[in-house]
Design a protein around this motif. Sequence first.
Motif, mmCIF file in Angstrom:
data_model
loop_
_atom_site.group_PDB
_atom_site.id
_atom_site.type_symbol
_atom_site.label_atom_id
_atom_site.label_comp_id
_atom_site.label_asym_id
_atom_site.label_seq_id
_atom_site.Cartn_x
_atom_site.Cartn_y
_atom_site.Cartn_z
ATOM 1 N N GLN A 78 3.149 1.106 -10.250
ATOM 2 C CA GLN A 78 1.748 0.800 -10.095
ATOM 3 C C GLN A 78 0.912 1.949 -10.687
ATOM 4 O O GLN A 78 -0.130 1.692 -11.304
ATOM 5 C CB GLN A 78 1.397 0.622 -8.615
ATOM 6 N N THR A 79 1.391 3.139 -10.452
ATOM 7 C CA THR A 79 0.676 4.271 -11.000
ATOM 8 C C THR A 79 0.737 4.177 -12.525
ATOM 9 O O THR A 79 -0.278 4.406 -13.214
ATOM 10 C CB THR A 79 1.321 5.596 -10.536
ATOM 11 N N SER A 138 -1.506 1.433 -13.517
ATOM 12 C CA SER A 138 -2.909 1.807 -13.488
ATOM 13 C C SER A 138 -3.211 2.794 -14.613
ATOM 14 O O SER A 138 -4.280 2.729 -15.246
ATOM 15 C CB SER A 138 -3.298 2.347 -12.117
ATOM 16 N N THR A 139 -2.282 3.685 -14.865
ATOM 17 C CA THR A 139 -2.467 4.610 -15.977
ATOM 18 C C THR A 139 -2.504 3.811 -17.281
ATOM 19 O O THR A 139 -3.351 4.077 -18.157
ATOM 20 C CB THR A 139 -1.317 5.639 -16.022
ATOM 21 N N LYS A 148 -3.338 0.730 -17.531
ATOM 22 C CA LYS A 148 -4.578 -0.045 -17.576
ATOM 23 C C LYS A 148 -5.708 0.867 -18.028
ATOM 24 O O LYS A 148 -6.565 0.450 -18.832
ATOM 25 C CB LYS A 148 -4.890 -0.626 -16.201
ATOM 26 N N THR A 149 -5.707 2.057 -17.470
ATOM 27 C CA THR A 149 -6.751 3.000 -17.849
ATOM 28 C C THR A 149 -6.633 3.292 -19.343
ATOM 29 O O THR A 149 -7.636 3.296 -20.072
ATOM 30 C CB THR A 149 -6.617 4.313 -17.042
ATOM 31 N N ASN A 201 -7.682 0.315 -21.204
ATOM 32 C CA ASN A 201 -9.144 0.234 -21.239
ATOM 33 C C ASN A 201 -9.698 1.255 -22.253
ATOM 34 O O ASN A 201 -10.637 0.941 -23.007
ATOM 35 C CB ASN A 201 -9.736 0.508 -19.856
#
Length: 183
Positions: free
Chosen positions: A9-10, A13-14, A16-17, A20
């Motif tokens: 998940q990290t 999220s990383t 995803k970041t 983005n």
Amino acid sequence: MLEQLQRLQTHISTLKTRLNEVESNNQSLLQAQASSEEQHHAQIVHKNSIITQKQDEVETLTEQLTQLQSQYKTLNTDATALAERYSRLEKSCTDLKNRFQEILSERNELRVVKEKMLAEQRHAKQEITDLNAEKTRLIQKNDHAKAKVEAIIQRLAILGTEQDHHAQEIQQLAHPTDSNEEV
């Protein structure tokens, strides 16, 4: 596993970041690309208009060059014709100079002949004057001689008639018969 899941998940999220960030970078790059393409397209349009303008200038200059070349040919032809005319005029001028020199020479010769003839005329007039004076003198001398001869003839006539008369008397005395026959 949970840890792995958390890690995942990290990571997600990383990711995803990062996604983005990459998407935003991509979006900004797409905008920059679009802007760059617009600028490039504007430059191309500008360059094409400049090229069209330069081609028009080249065509205009080509037409001017053609006109100037035809004018150059015409001027060359005129220059050749003028050079020929100049040559003919120069030759005519030389001929006229030569003819003028001949005329001057003839004029000088005629002046010499004129002076000679004037001198001869003066001499002839002087001779005529002298001859007229001689004629007048001779006429006077002739008249004087005539007068003398006439005077002598008159004297002789007078003497001759007296002598004839005496001669007749002498003849009558010498030949009396001849004079009787005559009477």
